[in-house]
Design a protein around this motif. Structure first.
Motif, short mmCIF file in Angstrom:
data_model
loop_
_atom_site.label_atom_id
_atom_site.label_comp_id
_atom_site.label_asym_id
_atom_site.label_seq_id
_atom_site.Cartn_x
_atom_site.Cartn_y
_atom_site.Cartn_z
N PHE A 131 0.83 -1.21 0.00
CA PHE A 131 0.00 0.00 0.00
C PHE A 131 0.87 1.26 0.00
O PHE A 131 1.87 1.32 0.71
N LYS A 132 0.48 2.23 -0.80
CA LYS A 132 1.21 3.51 -0.80
C LYS A 132 0.23 4.68 -0.88
O LYS A 132 -0.69 4.67 -1.69
N PHE A 133 0.46 5.65 -0.03
CA PHE A 133 -0.38 6.85 0.04
C PHE A 133 0.50 8.05 -0.28
O PHE A 133 1.53 8.24 0.35
N ARG A 134 0.10 8.83 -1.28
CA ARG A 134 0.88 10.04 -1.62
C ARG A 134 -0.10 11.21 -1.69
O ARG A 134 -0.94 11.27 -2.58
N PHE A 135 0.05 12.12 -0.73
CA PHE A 135 -1.00 13.12 -0.57
C PHE A 135 -0.50 14.43 0.00
O PHE A 135 0.30 14.44 0.94
N MET A 136 -0.93 15.52 -0.60
CA MET A 136 -0.97 16.81 0.07
C MET A 136 -2.03 17.61 -0.67
O MET A 136 -1.88 17.92 -1.85
N LYS A 137 -3.10 17.89 0.03
CA LYS A 137 -4.27 18.50 -0.61
C LYS A 137 -3.90 19.81 -1.31
O LYS A 137 -4.31 20.05 -2.44
N TYR A 138 -3.09 20.62 -0.65
CA TYR A 138 -2.79 21.94 -1.20
C TYR A 138 -2.11 21.84 -2.57
O TYR A 138 -2.44 22.59 -3.50
N TRP A 139 -1.18 20.90 -2.73
CA TRP A 139 -0.45 20.81 -4.02
C TRP A 139 -1.33 20.20 -5.11
O TRP A 139 -1.09 20.41 -6.31
N ILE A 140 -2.36 19.44 -4.73
CA ILE A 140 -3.32 18.94 -5.73
C ILE A 140 -4.14 20.12 -6.26
O ILE A 140 -4.30 20.31 -7.47
N ILE A 141 -4.61 20.96 -5.33
CA ILE A 141 -5.43 22.11 -5.73
C ILE A 141 -4.59 23.11 -6.54
O ILE A 141 -4.98 23.56 -7.61
N SER A 142 -3.37 23.42 -6.03
CA SER A 142 -2.57 24.44 -6.75
C SER A 142 -2.08 23.90 -8.09
O SER A 142 -1.96 24.66 -9.06
N GLY A 143 -1.84 22.59 -8.21
CA GLY A 143 -1.46 22.00 -9.51
C GLY A 143 -2.57 22.21 -10.53
O GLY A 143 -2.31 22.60 -11.68
N HIS A 144 -3.82 21.95 -10.11
CA HIS A 144 -4.96 22.18 -11.02
C HIS A 144 -5.09 23.66 -11.37
O HIS A 144 -5.28 24.02 -12.53
N ASN A 145 -4.97 24.51 -10.34
CA ASN A 145 -5.11 25.96 -10.60
C ASN A 145 -4.07 26.46 -11.58
O ASN A 145 -4.38 27.22 -12.50
N ARG A 146 -2.82 26.04 -11.40
CA ARG A 146 -1.75 26.55 -12.28
C ARG A 146 -1.93 26.06 -13.71
O ARG A 146 -1.48 26.70 -14.65
#
Ligand SMILES: [Fe+2]
Length: 308
Positions: free
Chosen positions: A223-238
């Motif tokens: 199992f592997k979890f890779r997460f940081m909500k802020y960078w998901i949102i800012s990646g989409h925004n950019r």
């Protein structure tokens, strides 16, 4: 997708950090020399120490006491009994114990000082480790091609107020979601865009679009979890991309899990504490902090990224 958690149902499996500390035996601490010159590990001093029995004993102690813990419960808190050790000695000891766990990654230097550089990660794409902000729950590294197996933190100086470490087990999160909100698993198992923040890396839109990977995955049945909500949102925004509704809902669901105090373990590190966490399934958070005014009392944690 191979599912190594398929036979399990959700229950909280994260013990209290405070109940699990291990004191590094003094007979291992004392013979460890300072292997640091000008804040850097000196390769000659290290190679001299590697030829000695105290080095072998320290590495063997690290392997035999910590390797199993990194699988379950996925973190270990080490303490030193001698509080008079200076910074270089603490860092030397920490570095060698880290070598017992695997190979150190030098993307940010083998030992990276986590301290407030008075920067704002919401205004520029820089790691949150260079600010005094709360990080939110995350695993380390937002780069497609690299993820540490273990994140180590040595506390040299705690903050005046705040800066508390909080851990959560993402395998628990996965099982909770599978049991109660299975509709959210599909989107989180697909590649998702993340912002690019590693210094020196290409940060144009095309690079961000390529920097996509799942939140939940099973690599070689692990199992592997890779997460940081802020960078998901800012990646989409950019990239000027709308976040799909399905993804928004799943991210909110993850927040719901992290809002429940029963799912979390809290700890305020003191000088000399060493915390190792398995970055594949334990995610960490840090509360916002305030430093002392004196320059020599600013919060400093020394981070290592280790691969096994
Ligand atoms: Fe982190």
């Amino acid at each position: 997708m191979e599912d190594s958690l398929k036979d399990l149902t959700w229950e909280k499996s994260l013990p209290d950090i405070n109940d699990l500390s291990i004191t590094i035996p003094q007979e291992l601490v004392e013979p460890c020399p300072n292997i640091i010159i000008d804040e850097e590990i000196d390769p000659n001093l290290l190679s001299d120490f590697k030829k000695t029995l105290p080095y072998k004993r320290l590495i063997d102690w690290s392997k035999s006491n910590l390797s199993a813990i990194m699988s379950s419960p996925g973190f270990s808190l080490l303490k030193v009994s001698d509080y008079k050790l200076d910074n270089d000695k603490l860092k030397s000891l920490y570095y060698i114990i880290a070598l017992g766990l695997g190979t150190l990654n030098d993307r940010y230097g083998d030992l990276f000082d986590v301290r407030d550089k008075k920067l704002d990660y919401k205004k520029e794409a820089i790691p949150v480790s260079k600010t005094n902000a709360s990080t939110g729950f995350h695993t380390d590294s937002t780069a497609l091609e690299y993820s540490p197996d273990i994140v180590g933190l040595l506390c040299l100086q705690p903050a005046k107020i705040g800066g508390e470490s909080i851990l959560a087990n993402a395998a628990d999160l996965y099982l909770w979601m599978k049991q109660l909100h299975p509709e959210d698993l599909d989107i989180l198992s697909r590649p998702i865009i993340r912002d690019v923040i590693t210094p020196g890396s290409q940060t144009d839109i095309e690079a961000i679009k390529k920097n996509r990977f799942p939140v939940f995955s099973f690599v070689n049945d692990s199992f592997k979890f890779r997460f940081m909500k802020y960078w998901i949102i800012s990646g989409h925004n950019r990239c000027n991309l709308e976040i799909p509704m399905e993804l928004k809902r799943a991210l909110d669901r993850i927040d719901d899990f992290f809002k429940k105090k029963d799912n979390l373990s809290y700890y305020s590190m003191v000088r000399g504490d060493i915390l190792f966490v398995n970055n594949n399934f334990i995610c960490h958070n840090r509360t916002k902090y305030e430093d002392y005014d004196e320059p020599e009392r600013k919060r400093i944690l020394v981070r290592t990224w280790i691969n096994q």
